[in-house]
Write a protein that holds these residues in place. Structure first.
Motif, mmCIF file in Angstrom:
data_model
loop_
_atom_site.group_PDB
_atom_site.id
_atom_site.type_symbol
_atom_site.label_atom_id
_atom_site.label_comp_id
_atom_site.label_asym_id
_atom_site.label_seq_id
_atom_site.Cartn_x
_atom_site.Cartn_y
_atom_site.Cartn_z
ATOM 1 N N HIS A 1 -38.531 101.659 -19.217
ATOM 2 C CA HIS A 1 -38.269 100.915 -20.445
ATOM 3 C C HIS A 1 -38.448 99.406 -20.283
ATOM 4 C CE1 HIS A 1 -36.689 104.461 -22.328
ATOM 5 N NE2 HIS A 1 -35.630 104.554 -21.533
ATOM 6 N N PRO A 2 -38.934 98.731 -21.343
ATOM 7 C CA PRO A 2 -38.840 97.274 -21.367
ATOM 8 C C PRO A 2 -37.380 96.859 -21.529
ATOM 9 C CG PRO A 2 -39.640 98.092 -23.469
ATOM 10 C CD PRO A 2 -39.570 99.282 -22.550
ATOM 11 N N ALA A 3 -37.063 95.632 -21.144
ATOM 12 C CA ALA A 3 -35.666 95.175 -21.155
ATOM 13 C C ALA A 3 -35.086 95.104 -22.567
ATOM 14 C CB ALA A 3 -35.561 93.814 -20.464
ATOM 15 N N ASN A 4 -35.962 95.032 -23.571
ATOM 16 C CA ASN A 4 -35.484 94.927 -24.957
ATOM 17 C C ASN A 4 -35.640 96.244 -25.707
ATOM 18 O OD1 ASN A 4 -38.294 94.905 -25.036
ATOM 19 N ND2 ASN A 4 -38.409 93.473 -26.763
ATOM 20 N N HIS A 5 -35.516 97.348 -25.016
ATOM 21 C CA HIS A 5 -35.760 98.649 -25.642
ATOM 22 C C HIS A 5 -34.763 98.921 -26.763
ATOM 23 C CE1 HIS A 5 -36.473 103.035 -25.938
ATOM 24 N NE2 HIS A 5 -37.700 102.652 -25.632
ATOM 25 N N ALA A 6 -35.257 99.502 -27.858
ATOM 26 C CA ALA A 6 -34.447 99.707 -29.060
ATOM 27 C C ALA A 6 -33.308 100.705 -28.853
ATOM 28 C CB ALA A 6 -35.335 100.177 -30.212
ATOM 29 N N SER A 7 -33.380 101.508 -27.800
ATOM 30 C CA SER A 7 -32.298 102.470 -27.554
ATOM 31 C C SER A 7 -31.125 101.855 -26.809
ATOM 32 C CB SER A 7 -32.829 103.669 -26.744
ATOM 33 O OG SER A 7 -33.060 103.299 -25.396
#
Length: 213
Positions: free
Chosen positions: A56-62
């Protein structure tokens, strides 16, 4: 033990430190399946092995951290679907996102990273969760398997009640014969075991327990 037929593949789902005790999102006894899965891969019983890796990217929506006023394990609506908010986990390049070191991943023919789209969660090995357009984007794994003559898949890994379950359901829906290696999975919470069994039975997925993988 004999080798499985060439048309049978093993899918090892998200065997990563962040899903084990001490990790960011620990599964119940998640580390207990590392050694037996390592042994299974080393045995050479499967001629085709796929490993998935949450990435995941650090700003993941989950991530709950991206939704002020909400806490981990709360549910919100995301793209019209219920979304569980998780602690930040398996951030791309982090130690917690690495594949378990105790396993020799040279046995894997494909390592599939999933969850890289910041706006879309990704439980299943075959399809991401619903995106902004209401669709579930394919990961390409179903086609990759079919191109290699695979018609049957065995699934194991973490977490039993989320990513392994969704992978099994999607594989069955895509026309593969699916076997769920129950003892080589662990849940986020044991409370999810009964609903998981019901979901697998509803989908016509074979559940195997014990040492008969």
């Amino acid at each position: 033990m004999s080798r499985h037929p060439a048309d049978t593949a093993l899918i090892v789902v998200d065997l990563q430190p962040d899903f084990m005790p001490g990790g960011a999102l620990p599964c119940h006894q998640g580390d207990a399946i590392v050694a037996p899965i390592a042994a299974l891969l080393a045995s050479g019983r499967y001629q085709t092995v796929v490993a998935t890796q949450d990435w995941h990217p650090a700003n993941h929506a989950s991530f709950a951290s991206q939704h002020p006023g909400h806490a981990a394990f709360e549910q919100i609506m995301l793209h019209g679907q219920a979304q569980t908010l998780w602690p930040d986990h398996c951030v791309a390049g982090s130690a917690g996102a690495a594949l378990a070191e105790a396993v020799n991943w040279d046995a894997a023919d494909l390592i599939l990273r999933k969850g890289s789209n910041a706006q879309v969660d990704s439980y299943s090995a075959l399809f991401e969760n619903h995106g902004p357009d209401g669709q579930r984007p394919a990961t390409g794994l179903a086609g990759w398997l079919r191109e290699r003559g695979i018609s049957s898949v065995h699934v194991c890994g973490l977490a039993r009640d989320y990513c392994v379950l969704w992978s099994a359901q999607d594989a069955a829906a895509a026309g593969f014969k699916v076997t769920f290696l129950w003892d080589l999975t662990r849940p986020v919470s044991p409370d999810g075991d009964a609903p998981t069994r019901t979901a697998l039975e509803t989908a016509g997925i074979r559940i195997v327990e014990g040492e008969c993988q």
